[in-house]
Write a protein that holds these residues in place. Structure first.
Motif, PDB file in Angstrom:
ATOM      1  N   LEU A   4       0.906  -1.397  -0.411  1.00  0.00           N
ATOM      2  CA  LEU A   4       0.785  -0.030   0.272  1.00  0.00           C
ATOM      3  C   LEU A   4       1.034   1.297   0.220  1.00  0.00           C
ATOM      4  O   LEU A   4       0.467   2.384  -0.482  1.00  0.00           O
ATOM      5  CB  LEU A   4      -1.330   0.372   1.513  1.00  0.00           C
ATOM      6  N   TYR A   5       1.640   1.201   1.062  1.00  0.00           N
ATOM      7  CA  TYR A   5       2.767   2.738   0.650  1.00  0.00           C
ATOM      8  C   TYR A   5       3.165   2.768  -0.335  1.00  0.00           C
ATOM      9  O   TYR A   5       3.319   3.611  -1.097  1.00  0.00           O
ATOM     10  CB  TYR A   5       3.956   1.946   1.769  1.00  0.00           C
ATOM     11  N   ARG A   7       2.593   1.909  -3.392  1.00  0.00           N
ATOM     12  CA  ARG A   7       1.520   1.987  -4.251  1.00  0.00           C
ATOM     13  C   ARG A   7       1.421   3.638  -4.382  1.00  0.00           C
ATOM     14  O   ARG A   7       1.206   4.283  -5.110  1.00  0.00           O
ATOM     15  CB  ARG A   7      -0.002   1.597  -4.643  1.00  0.00           C
TER      16      ARG A   7
END
Length: 194
Positions: A4-5, A7
Motif C-alpha cells: 500500500l505504501y 502504491r
C-alpha cells in the motif's frame, strides 16, 4: 502495508514507467533475431537507466536476457522471471466494442482499465518487480537471498533466451515466473483487446 505504501508513493511513477516500456514495440520482426532487433536494444537502454536510477545492478546478457539484481546476505538466489517481448498486433483486437481504436504502443487508461501491448503480458511484471526492489533498497529491508529479475526477450517466440542465460550463469536456487493472466467469462466478451 508495504504494498500500500509503495502504491501510494510510487503509483503514478510506476504508470509512467509502464507507459515508457509499452511504447517500445518489442515484437518479433521477420528476418531479424530478437537479440539483433533495435527495439530490444532500446528496451535494454531503458532498463539500464531505470536500474541505475533505482541503485540496482544491471547486466545485459547479449541482448537476450536483461538482469536486474539486488543483494541479500546469503549465496542463495531467487530468480524472478518476466518477459519484455510482446505478440504482434492484430489491429481488430485493438478496437473496443464502442468502436474506439487504441494505439497498441501507447498506454491508455479508460476507467479502471489499462490498454496497450504489454500492460498485462508482461511489462507490468517488470515494473512491479523494479519498484519492489527499489522500496526494499530505500527502506533498508534486509534480504536473506539475492534477487535477480530475469527479463526474457524470447518468451513469446522461441523461448531460447532463458536456456541461453542458464548455460552461462548459475541457475537460481528458487524461481518465480511472473506472467499475464487474462480476463475470464463475460469480461472477455466485453473487451476484445489482447
Amino acid at each position: 502495508m508495504l504494498g500500500l505504501y509503495t502504491r501510494l508513493k510510487y503509483g503514478q511513477d510506476a504508470m509512467q514507467m509502464l507507459a515508457q516500456l509499452v511504447a517500445i514495440p518489442t515484437f518479433r520482426v521477420d528476418g531479424i533475431e530478437q537479440h539483433d532487433n533495435p527495439q530490444f536494444h532500446k528496451m535494454a537502454a531503458a532498463l539500464a537507466n531505470i536500474a541505475k536510477d533505482f541503485n540496482l545492478a544491471f547486466r545485459n546478457i547479449d541482448d537476450r536476457i536483461f538482469e536486474v539484481s539486488i543483494k541479500g546476505s546469503s549465496e542463495e538466489v531467487v530468480g524472478i522471471h518476466a518477459h519484455a517481448d510482446v505478440v504482434p498486433v492484430t489491429p481488430s483486437f485493438m478496437v473496443l466494442e464502442d468502436g474506439t481504436k487504441l494505439d497498441p504502443f501507447k498506454l491508455t487508461l479508460i476507467g479502471d482499465r489499462m490498454y496497450g501491448r504489454g500492460t498485462e503480458d508482461d511489462k507490468n511484471g517488470i515494473v512491479v518487480s523494479l519498484y519492489a526492489m527499489k522500496v526494499i533498497q530505500e527502506e533498508n529491508i534486509p534480504l536473506l537471498r539475492n534477487f535477480n529479475l530475469l527479463i526474457d526477450t524470447t518468451e513469446e517466440t522461441s523461448s531460447e533466451a532463458i536456456p541461453y542465460y542458464f548455460a552461462r550463469n548459475p541457475t537460481p536456487n528458487y524461481n518465480l515466473a511472473l506472467d499475464g493472466g487474462y480476463p475470464s467469462g463475460d469480461r472477455r466478451k466485453k473487451v476484445r483487446v489482447a
